[in-house]
Motif scaffolding. Structure first.
Motif, PDB file in Angstrom:
ATOM      1  N   GLU A 242      10.700 -11.927  -5.216  1.00  0.00           N
ATOM      2  CA  GLU A 242       9.989 -11.719  -3.942  1.00  0.00           C
ATOM      3  C   GLU A 242      10.011 -10.242  -3.497  1.00  0.00           C
ATOM      4  O   GLU A 242       9.104  -9.787  -2.798  1.00  0.00           O
ATOM      5  N   ASP A 243      11.032  -9.488  -3.932  1.00  0.00           N
ATOM      6  CA  ASP A 243      11.065  -8.051  -3.619  1.00  0.00           C
ATOM      7  C   ASP A 243       9.968  -7.319  -4.395  1.00  0.00           C
ATOM      8  O   ASP A 243       9.272  -6.447  -3.877  1.00  0.00           O
ATOM      9  N   ARG A 244       9.873  -7.711  -5.646  1.00  0.00           N
ATOM     10  CA  ARG A 244       8.859  -7.121  -6.516  1.00  0.00           C
ATOM     11  C   ARG A 244       7.473  -7.400  -5.931  1.00  0.00           C
ATOM     12  O   ARG A 244       6.628  -6.520  -5.826  1.00  0.00           O
ATOM     13  N   GLN A 245       7.276  -8.636  -5.525  1.00  0.00           N
ATOM     14  CA  GLN A 245       5.987  -9.034  -4.957  1.00  0.00           C
ATOM     15  C   GLN A 245       5.719  -8.265  -3.662  1.00  0.00           C
ATOM     16  O   GLN A 245       4.598  -7.842  -3.400  1.00  0.00           O
ATOM     17  N   ARG A 246       6.775  -8.041  -2.880  1.00  0.00           N
ATOM     18  CA  ARG A 246       6.643  -7.308  -1.625  1.00  0.00           C
ATOM     19  C   ARG A 246       6.080  -5.901  -1.893  1.00  0.00           C
ATOM     20  O   ARG A 246       5.179  -5.424  -1.210  1.00  0.00           O
ATOM     21  N   LEU A 247       6.635  -5.262  -2.911  1.00  0.00           N
ATOM     22  CA  LEU A 247       6.173  -3.910  -3.244  1.00  0.00           C
ATOM     23  C   LEU A 247       4.723  -3.942  -3.738  1.00  0.00           C
ATOM     24  O   LEU A 247       3.927  -3.058  -3.412  1.00  0.00           O
ATOM     25  N   LEU A 248       4.384  -4.978  -4.503  1.00  0.00           N
ATOM     26  CA  LEU A 248       2.988  -5.105  -4.962  1.00  0.00           C
ATOM     27  C   LEU A 248       2.042  -5.364  -3.784  1.00  0.00           C
ATOM     28  O   LEU A 248       0.913  -4.868  -3.770  1.00  0.00           O
ATOM     29  N   ASP A 249       2.523  -6.099  -2.780  1.00  0.00           N
ATOM     30  CA  ASP A 249       1.708  -6.342  -1.582  1.00  0.00           C
ATOM     31  C   ASP A 249       1.375  -5.003  -0.902  1.00  0.00           C
ATOM     32  O   ASP A 249       0.239  -4.771  -0.479  1.00  0.00           O
ATOM     33  N   ILE A 250       2.396  -4.157  -0.806  1.00  0.00           N
ATOM     34  CA  ILE A 250       2.201  -2.857  -0.151  1.00  0.00           C
ATOM     35  C   ILE A 250       1.262  -1.984  -0.998  1.00  0.00           C
ATOM     36  O   ILE A 250       0.337  -1.349  -0.495  1.00  0.00           O
ATOM     37  N   TYR A 251       1.516  -2.004  -2.305  1.00  0.00           N
ATOM     38  CA  TYR A 251       0.681  -1.239  -3.251  1.00  0.00           C
ATOM     39  C   TYR A 251      -0.783  -1.685  -3.139  1.00  0.00           C
ATOM     40  O   TYR A 251      -1.695  -0.855  -3.054  1.00  0.00           O
ATOM     41  N   ASP A 252      -1.002  -3.002  -3.100  1.00  0.00           N
ATOM     42  CA  ASP A 252      -2.364  -3.532  -2.952  1.00  0.00           C
ATOM     43  C   ASP A 252      -2.994  -3.062  -1.640  1.00  0.00           C
ATOM     44  O   ASP A 252      -4.191  -2.754  -1.590  1.00  0.00           O
ATOM     45  N   GLY A 253      -2.183  -2.990  -0.582  1.00  0.00           N
ATOM     46  CA  GLY A 253      -2.687  -2.508   0.704  1.00  0.00           C
ATOM     47  C   GLY A 253      -3.138  -1.060   0.604  1.00  0.00           C
ATOM     48  O   GLY A 253      -4.158  -0.662   1.190  1.00  0.00           O
TER      49      GLY A 253
END
Ligand SMILES: [Zn+2]
Length: 691
Positions: A242-253
Motif C-alpha cells: 500500500e505504500d508503493r501504491q501510495r507513491l504511484l498515486d502521487i506520481y499519477d497525480g
C-alpha cells in the motif's frame, strides 16, 4: 488451302520471336522501374510532407507504462493519449542510461553516453547546432539542475532559459516565444521535472487517485515522500504494497498535471495556426523504479536497466504526415530521434550520428526496406547491457557479474537465467557488447574526444614525486608549489582565469558554472598510497541537483575524476545529501561512490585517502566511508599532466595532493588542520594518538 500455307513454320517462328521480344521489353521496363524505386527507397512512400517546426518535449522521469496510452487504466493522461491516438506511438523506445544528463545528451547528440564526457565538448555536433546551421530558430526552455547551460547538454541552442520552475511559467515562456517566432522554421526543446522526485501532486489530482483508507506514513508532501524513499532505500523501514501504491498515486497525480500542460500547449499551437506544420514529440529521459527491484529511483543496483527504468514513452503527432493511430512495435532508441528529425527536415544526417532515422516508419505506409534494429544498448559508469525483443543482458564491470533475463517468459525481469544457458551462448552475447564498446572507442577517438591538449608553459620535465612529496595549491598568493625532499618549485597561476573570494586561509577559488581552472601538474603519482584533500564551502543553496566540484587529474589519454554532487531531493533544514564520486575515465568502468551530508556556508575539510587496497573518505575528520579499492590502481603510475577544477557556487581552498596517505603522515603537522579535526582522526584510530 492458302490459309494453311499462310501458317507456314517460318511465319509461326517470327510470331513467337516478336512476342518474346515484346515480353522481354515489358519485363525490362518493369525491372528498371523497380530498381529505380528501390534505389530511391520511395516504392511505398507518399509525397514528402512539409514540416516546418519541431517541438520536443522531455517529461523527465516519466515511466512509459504510467500513461493511459501505454496501459495505465486510470484517467491520468487524456490529452497525451488523444495525441497518441491521432499520431504515432512507439511501444519499445529506450533510453541508453536511466540518468538525466547522459540520457538527454544522447537525445540531443545521437551519441551513446560512452562517447562523451560531461560537460559536453562544444565540438560535438548537436541536433540543435545542425538545425541552426540550416536556418532554424533554436530555443531550449528547461528547469535547471542538470539541464542548465553549464553541462553542455544545451549546446547549439541559440536561445536558452534554463531556470524555469513550474509548469505555468514554462507555458508563459513558450507562448511569448511562439508569438514572435510562429512564422519562422524552429526547433523548440522543452523540459520539465514535474513528474520527478520529490513526489508531490497537486491536491485535486492527488485526491482523484489516492486511496482514502490508507493509514501508512506517506503524505502528499515533498518532505514526507523524500523521507520515506530515503529510509526505504537505506533499508531502515519495510515497504508495504500500500505504500508503493501510495507513491504511484502521487506520481499519477503529477502526470495528470503535466497532461493538463500539454493540453494548453496544444490550444496555443492551434490558436497560432502552426499545428499543421509542426512535428510534436513527447518523450522522457528514463523511467522510475517503485521498489520492484528493492529500490526507489531512476534505476536500481539490483537491476539498473529494467524496462521500468529504460523504456520511455515516445509519441509523435504530426498532422503533415496524415498518419493516424499508428502503433509501432519496433525497437528504437533516444539516439534515433536526431537523425529522424533531420530527415523530416530534409537535412543531411552526419555520419557520426550513431542513431538511425526511423522517419520512414512515421509515414502512412512503412518503407518496407527499413532495417529493423536487433537490439538497443545501455550503459552507466559501472554497468553495460543490451536488450533484444527476447533477451536482456546486464554486465557489471566492478564484479564481473552477468545477468540475463528472458523477456518473453519473464517480462517483469525477476529471474536471472545466465547460469542456465550454455556458456557458449552467454559468451556470444557478451562478445556483442564488447564489439559495441570497441566501436564506441573508435568513434570517440575519431571525434577527437580522447585527446587532451596540453596547456602551454608546463614544466618541461616531470618532477620527482616520491613518498615525501607534496603538491600544494594554497591559492592565497596565486601560486602552487611542488615540494620534494630536496626540491621546491613554485609557480604562479595565471590570475586572469581565477575568481578569487575570501577563503579559509586567505584567498579561495570560487567555482562558477562554465569556468574551469587548470593547474599544470606534470608528475606521476604512486598508486598504492596517497591523498587528495581540500577545504570546501557551499556558497549558495541549490534548488536542484548540482555538481558542486569536479577535480580531474588528467593523464594524456585518460583521467581520474573526483566529483561532488549535491542531490536536492534529500533536503533537511541545514544539510543536503551529497555524493562524492571517484570515476576512472575514459571507460568509466570504475567508480566509487560515497554518500555524505553537506551543510551550507560552512567550511568542510575533505580528505580522500588511499592505502593499499582501501579507499577512505573523511569529511571534517569523520569517516564517511571506507571501501574496497578499484580493481585497477588509483593512478596507475601514469604521468598526470594537469589538474582541472570546475564546479558550481562553491569555494575551494588549500588543495593538496600527496604521495602518502594523509592518514599516516598527518602527524607531521605540516598541514593547517584544525585541532578538532586531528582529534577526530586520532579518535578514529587513523593517526597515532601520541602525536
Ligand atoms: Zn531525468
Amino acid at each position: 488451302m492458302k490459309a494453311i500455307k499462310n501458317n507456314s513454320p517460318v511465319r509461326e517462328k517470327n510470331k513467337i520471336k516478336i512476342r518474346l521480344i515484346l515480353f522481354l521489353c515489358c519485363f525490362f521496363i518493369f525491372l528498371t522501374s523497380l530498381i529505380i524505386s528501390l534505389k530511391s527507397k520511395k516504392l511505398f512512400l507518399e509525397k514528402s510532407p512539409e514540416i516546418h517546426n519541431f517541438i520536443l518535449l522531455s517529461i523527465d522521469d516519466l515511466r512509459a507504462d504510467r500513461l493511459g496510452c501505454y496501459g495505465n487504466k486510470r484517467n491520468v493522461s487524456p490529452c497525451i493519449d488523444s495525441l497518441a491516438h491521432q499520431g504515432i506511438r512507439f511501444l519499445y523506445a529506450f533510453s541508453p542510461w536511466p540518468f538525466t544528463p547522459p540520457a538527454h545528451s544522447s537525445l540531443l547528440t545521437s551519441l551513446y553516453p560512452s562517447i562523451f564526457d560531461l560537460p559536453l565538448d562544444p565540438k560535438i555536433k548537436t541536433l540543435a547546432s545542425i538545425l541552426h546551421e540550416n536556418g532554424y530558430k533554436t530555443a531550449a526552455f528547461t528547469s535547471s539542475g542538470w539541464m542548465s547551460k553549464g553541462y553542455g547538454i544545451l549546446n547549439g541552442f541559440k536561445e536558452i532559459d534554463d531556470r524555469i520552475i513550474g509548469l505555468p511559467n514554462l507555458e508563459k515562456k513558450i507562448v511569448r516565444w511562439l508569438n514572435s517566432n510562429r512564422d519562422k522554421k524552429f526547433f523548440l526543446f522543452l523540459h520539465t521535472y514535474y513528474v520527478h522526485v520529490p513526489f508531490v501532486a497537486p491536491e485535486k489530482y492527488f485526491l482523484e487517485f489516492a486511496d482514502h483508507t490508507y493509514s501508512g506514513p506517506i503524505e502528499n508532501t515533498a518532505e514526507s515522500t523524500n523521507k520515506f524513499l530515503e529510509e526505504a532505500n537505506e533499508g531502515r523501514i519495510s515497504v508495504k504494497p500500500e505504500d508503493r501504491q501510495r507513491l504511484l498515486d502521487i506520481y499519477d497525480g503529477q502526470i495528470k498535471a503535466v497532461d493538463g500542460f500539454v493540453c494548453s500547449l496544444f490550444a496555443h499551437l492551434t490558436r497560432l495556426q502552426i499545428e499543421d506544420k509542426t512535428m510534436f514529440i513527447i518523450t522522457s529521459d528514463h523511467g522510475e523504479q517503485f521498489y520492484e527491484h528493492k529500490y526507489f529511483g531512476h534505476s536500481s543496483p539490483e537491476h539498473p536497466f529494467a524496462d521500468i527504468s529504460t523504456r520511455v514513452p515516445l509519441i509523435i503527432y504530426c498532422p503533415a504526415l496524415s498518419t493516424k493511430e499508428k502503433v509501432i512495435d519496433r525497437l528504437v532508441e533516444l539516439i534515433d530521434l536526431p537523425p529522424t528529425i533531420l530527415e523530416a527536415a530534409k537535412i543531411k544526417i552526419p555520419e557520426t550520428f550513431q542513431g538511425k532515422s526511423f522517419f520512414p516508419l512515421l509515414r502512412k505506409k512503412y518503407n518496407l526496406l527499413l532495417k529493423k534494429k536487433k537490439q538497443v544498448f545501455f550503459q552507466t559508469n559501472r554497468f553495460a547491457g543490451f536488450r533484444t525483443r527476447k533477451l536482456k543482458l546486464v554486465l557489471d564491470f566492478h564484479s564481473g557479474e552477468k545477468k540475463l533475463y528472458d523477456l518473453v517468459n519473464d517480462p517483469a525481469e525477476t529471474k536471472d537465467i545466465s547460469q542456465i544457458i550454455s556458456g557458449k551462448k552467454l559468451k556470444s552475447l557478451i562478445d556483442k557488447l564488447r564489439v559495441f564498446q570497441e566501436k564506441n572507442d573508435i568513434l570517440r577517438e575519431k571525434l577527437g574526444l580522447t585527446e587532451v591538449v596540453l596547456e602551454e608553459g608546463l614544466p618541461s620535465s616531470s618532477l620527482p614525486f616520491d613518498g615525501n612529496s607534496i603538491f600544494l595549491a594554497p591559492l592565497d598568493d596565486n601560486s602552487f608549489i611542488y615540494k620534494t625532499e630536496n626540491y621546491i618549485k613554485k609557480e604562479n597561476f595565471d590570475e586572469k582565469q581565477l575568481n578569487f573570494v575570501e577563503g579559509k586561509f586567505g584567498k579561495g577559488l570560487l567555482l562558477i558554472p562554465k569556468a574551469e581552472f587548470r593547474i599544470p601538474f606534470k608528475t606521476a603519482l604512486s598508486s598504492n598510497s596517497g591523498a587528495i584533500e581540500f577545504w570546501l564551502k557551499l556558497n549558495k543553496e541549490a534548488s536542484l541537483t548540482q555538481k558542486i566540484f569536479n577535480l580531474d587529474f588528467m593523464e594524456k589519454d585518460s583521467s581520474l575524476s573526483i566529483q561532488g554532487t549535491i542531490y536536492w531531493l534529500w533536503t533537511t533544514k541545514d544539510n543536503k545529501r551529497g555524493v562524492i564520486e571517484i570515476i576512472k575515465k575514459p571507460y568509466q568502468k570504475e567508480t566509487q561512490k560515497f554518500s555524505t551530508l553537506f551543510s551550507w556556508k560552512e567550511w568542510h575539510h575533505i580528505l580522500i585517502s588511499w592505502e593499499n587496497e582501501e579507499i577512505f573518505l573523511l569529511i571534517d575528520g569523520n569517516l564517511s566511508s571506507r571501501q574496497n579499492f578499484f580493481t585497477r590502481d588509483f593512478f596507475e603510475d601514469k604521468l598526470i599532466n594537469y589538474i582541472k577544477i570546475d564546479g558550481e557556487n562553491c569555494v575551494i581552498d588549500d588543495l593538496r595532493v600527496s604521495n602518502k596517505s594523509r592518514l599516516s603522515i598527518i602527524r607531521k603537522k605540516k598541514l593547517k588542520l584544525d585541532n578538532e579535526v586531528i582529534e577526530r582522526l586520532k579518535a578514529l584510530g587513523y593517526i597515532d594518538s601520541k602525536n
